[in-house]
Design an enzyme around this catalytic site. Structure first.
Site, PDB file in Angstrom:
ATOM      1  N   GLU A  36       0.840  -1.206   0.000  1.00 31.20           N
ATOM      2  CA  GLU A  36       0.000   0.000   0.000  1.00 31.20           C
ATOM      3  C   GLU A  36       0.874   1.255   0.000  1.00 31.20           C
ATOM      4  OE1 GLU A  36      -2.946  -0.395  -1.269  1.00 31.20           O
ATOM      5  OE2 GLU A  36      -3.476  -1.787   0.333  1.00 31.20           O
ATOM      6  N   HIS A  37       0.566   2.165  -0.906  1.00 31.47           N
ATOM      7  CA  HIS A  37       1.291   3.434  -1.058  1.00 31.47           C
ATOM      8  C   HIS A  37       2.763   3.202  -1.432  1.00 31.47           C
ATOM      9  CE1 HIS A  37      -1.910   6.217   0.324  1.00 31.47           C
ATOM     10  NE2 HIS A  37      -2.370   5.102   0.846  1.00 31.47           N
ATOM     11  N   ASP A  39       3.367   2.185  -4.754  1.00 30.67           N
ATOM     12  CA  ASP A  39       3.465   2.363  -6.216  1.00 30.67           C
ATOM     13  C   ASP A  39       4.078   3.700  -6.606  1.00 30.67           C
ATOM     14  OD1 ASP A  39       1.115   3.760  -5.505  1.00 30.67           O
ATOM     15  OD2 ASP A  39      -0.119   2.902  -7.111  1.00 30.67           O
ATOM     16  N   SER A 135     -11.266   0.769  -6.225  1.00 30.67           N
ATOM     17  CA  SER A 135     -10.830   1.317  -7.495  1.00 30.67           C
ATOM     18  C   SER A 135     -11.925   1.413  -8.557  1.00 30.67           C
ATOM     19  CB  SER A 135      -9.695   0.423  -8.000  1.00 30.67           C
ATOM     20  OG  SER A 135      -8.777   1.179  -8.627  1.00 30.67           O
ATOM     21  N   ASP A 180      -3.716   0.879  -9.861  1.00 31.33           N
ATOM     22  CA  ASP A 180      -5.119   0.557 -10.136  1.00 31.33           C
ATOM     23  C   ASP A 180      -5.371   0.379 -11.627  1.00 31.33           C
ATOM     24  OD1 ASP A 180      -5.139   1.064  -7.473  1.00 31.33           O
ATOM     25  OD2 ASP A 180      -6.135   3.006  -7.624  1.00 31.33           O
ATOM     26  N   LYS A 224     -12.509  10.479  -2.147  1.00 29.73           N
ATOM     27  CA  LYS A 224     -11.293  10.945  -2.796  1.00 29.73           C
ATOM     28  C   LYS A 224     -11.393  12.416  -3.134  1.00 29.73           C
ATOM     29  CE  LYS A 224      -8.787   7.197  -4.838  1.00 29.73           C
ATOM     30  NZ  LYS A 224      -8.408   6.569  -6.084  1.00 29.73           N
TER      31      LYS A 224
HETATM   32  C1  GLA Z   1      -4.962   4.526  -4.487  1.00 26.93           C
HETATM   33  C2  GLA Z   1      -4.073   4.952  -5.657  1.00 26.93           C
HETATM   34  C3  GLA Z   1      -3.024   3.890  -5.952  1.00 26.93           C
HETATM   35  C4  GLA Z   1      -2.239   3.501  -4.684  1.00 26.93           C
HETATM   36  C5  GLA Z   1      -3.210   3.182  -3.540  1.00 26.93           C
HETATM   37  C6  GLA Z   1      -2.503   2.941  -2.241  1.00 26.93           C
HETATM   38  O1  GLA Z   1      -5.699   3.411  -4.843  1.00 26.93           O
HETATM   39  O2  GLA Z   1      -4.853   5.171  -6.802  1.00 26.93           O
HETATM   40  O3  GLA Z   1      -2.163   4.347  -6.954  1.00 26.93           O
HETATM   41  O4  GLA Z   1      -1.347   4.503  -4.343  1.00 26.93           O
HETATM   42  O5  GLA Z   1      -4.155   4.222  -3.355  1.00 26.93           O
HETATM   43  O6  GLA Z   1      -1.718   1.808  -2.294  1.00 26.93           O
END
Ligand code: GLA
Length: 450
Positions: A36-37, A39, A135, A180, A224
């Site tokens: 998580e976080h 990418d 997503s 995503d 978001k």
């Molecule tokens: C959201 C963003 C992704 C990623 C996640 C956390 O989904 O769109 O790119 O950073 O948060 O892992």
């Protein structure tokens, strides 16, 4: 499930526009199993495309107008003109995701091609819970872009399209990474994907069929468009500031090269291992910095302000503003990347108890170091473990949304019953349908109208 979604979109198309649709597109949501976080820090993730999707029925039309109806968001026809810089709908409106996907395609075409682009009519149906960390927004961005491409008989390689769409989604104001869009375009049935970035690469990882993935939706909506967007962008800024601080530490140790994202350290000239990156991230930074401490450490206020502005954080926050948790954030990112790499080996060997342990570690780190959890998510993780899951953690950007749980397939029924009847279930879960199994699904694709 997606068959009926496609049919629903196609039937509604005929009703709305009085003509049959020419084709359909289906794009899956995703669940992230680990990473998580990581990418946008250039480090790997381990998501899975799921059998919850966005379906679009579409038909080309003359002129540059795009018209769209979303079955689950009001049934009103909304429209816009294709242009290099498409004005936005109000923040948070679903049309912005369509605009993001289509503008993202236009941005990559040469001016002549762009000029020739005509619009289409669309109907959108979906069954991905919105703002639940699954997503739905990227699925809509990708499906919209694929719609425009198909209207013009254009094909773009999936890796390239995933990269285009990651950038395209910044249109809505989130400085997201590329996970995503990539899993939406590259997912496979029965598999998770290990995705690496800069350059984008994806490797399928076989998911053991004895284990099911179950989602528990906390009901807390990670909008978001509002505070979660600010919090997400702030995390991204903290990571970029952490990179600058770490570069200084490397320079003090004689390194002449600079890196941009933590994951760059894996490559030349650095060639660090994941463990070395973790050790560096753990040792070279302080947990937290005040604004003035950052400016002093980095020596140039303008650079700090530029990074903040780039992440949509206006002005000079000063010392009365928020603290910058650069060390804590990087500790999470570096340890999380190591978990992704290890988890992949565990999946290959079918060691699911150990995989579950890593999920729990990932949750603790997301809660304590990256600070993206909330009490209902923590409670759901506890309940899942008391109800027989082998692992559980929050999934996606955080600040609400879902937990992902790994459960032995032959125990799913008992697990669902135990969670749904648990006395500690957060009050935000208003419906037993908010706890549901998902399967690894195929990537986004076109379908003919039957
Ligand atoms: C959201 C963003 C992704 C990623 C996640 C956390 O989904 O769109 O790119 O950073 O948060 O892992």
């Amino acid at each position: 499930m997606s068959e009926s979604l496609l049919e629903r979109a196609a039937d509604e198309f005929r009703r709305q526009y009085g003509l049959p649709a020419a084709f359909c597109v289906r794009a899956p949501g995703r669940v992230n199993l680990l990473g998580e976080h990581t990418d946008y820090n250039g480090l790997p993730v381990l998501p899975m495309a799921i059998d919850r999707c966005i379906a679009i029925a579409a038909r080309p039309r003359d002129g540059r107008r795009v018209r769209a109806v979303a079955l689950d968001w009001g049934h009103e026809i909304e429209s816009f003109e294709l242009a290099p810089a498409i004005p936005k709908h109000p923040q948070g409106h679903w049309m912005n995701y369509i605009k993001a996907g289509m503008q993202g395609i236009l941005a990559k075409l040469c001016p002549d091609e762009r000029e020739g682009m005509t619009g289409c009519d669309m109907v959108i149906a979906g069954n991905i819970p919105a703002e639940a960390g699954l997503s739905s927004s990227s699925a809509l961005v990708v499906a919209s872009a694929m719609t425009l491409l198909h209207v013009h008989h254009r094909t773009v390689g999936r890796l390239t399209l995933a990269e285009w769409m990651a950038e395209a989604e910044w249109y809505v104001g989130t400085r997201g990474g590329g996970m995503d869009q990539a899993v939406c375009l590259l997912g496979q049935p029965d598999h998770a994907l290990q995705i690496d970035f800069f350059p984008l690469r994806a490797q399928p990882v076989s998911w053991p069929k004895e284990y099911a993935v179950v989602l528990c939706d906390s009901g807390v909506r990670a909008k978001k468009s509002e505070s979660a967007l600010r919090a997400y962008n702030f995390r991204s800024a903290e990571c970029r500031l952490a990179a600058r601080l770490l570069n200084q530490a490397l320079a003090r140790n004689g390194w002449e090269s600079q890196f941009q994202r933590l994951g760059d350290l894996l490559r030349p000239p650095f060639h660090f291992s994941y463990t070395e990156i973790r050790d560096l991230a753990e040792s070279a930074l302080r947990d937290t910095y005040r604004y003035s401490e950052l400016v002093q450490a980095l020596g140039e206020e303008s650079r700090v302000i530029e990074i903040l502005r780039d992440c949509s954080i206006p002005g000079d926050p000063g010392d009365s503003g928020p603290r910058f948790h650069c060390g804590k954030r990087y500790r999470h990112v570096a340890r999380e990347a190591l978990r992704v790499v290890k988890s992949r080996e565990l999946l290959d060997r079918g060691e699911m108890e150990a995989f579950g342990e890593l999920m729990l570690e990932g949750h603790a780190s997301a809660r304590d170091d990256f600070e993206i959890s909330c009490p209902p998510l923590d409670q759901l993780v506890r309940i899942a473990m008391e109800s027989g899951a082998v692992g559980a953690r929050l999934t996606g950007a955080g600040f609400g949304g879902c937990t992902v749980n790994v459960v032995r397939r032959d125990q799913v029924k008992e697990f669902l019953a135990a969670v749904r009847s648990h006395p500690g279930l957060p009050p935000s879960i208003t419906h037993p349908g908010m706890i549901f199994p998902v399967n690894a699904a195929p990537a986004a694709a076109y379908y003919p109208i039957s």
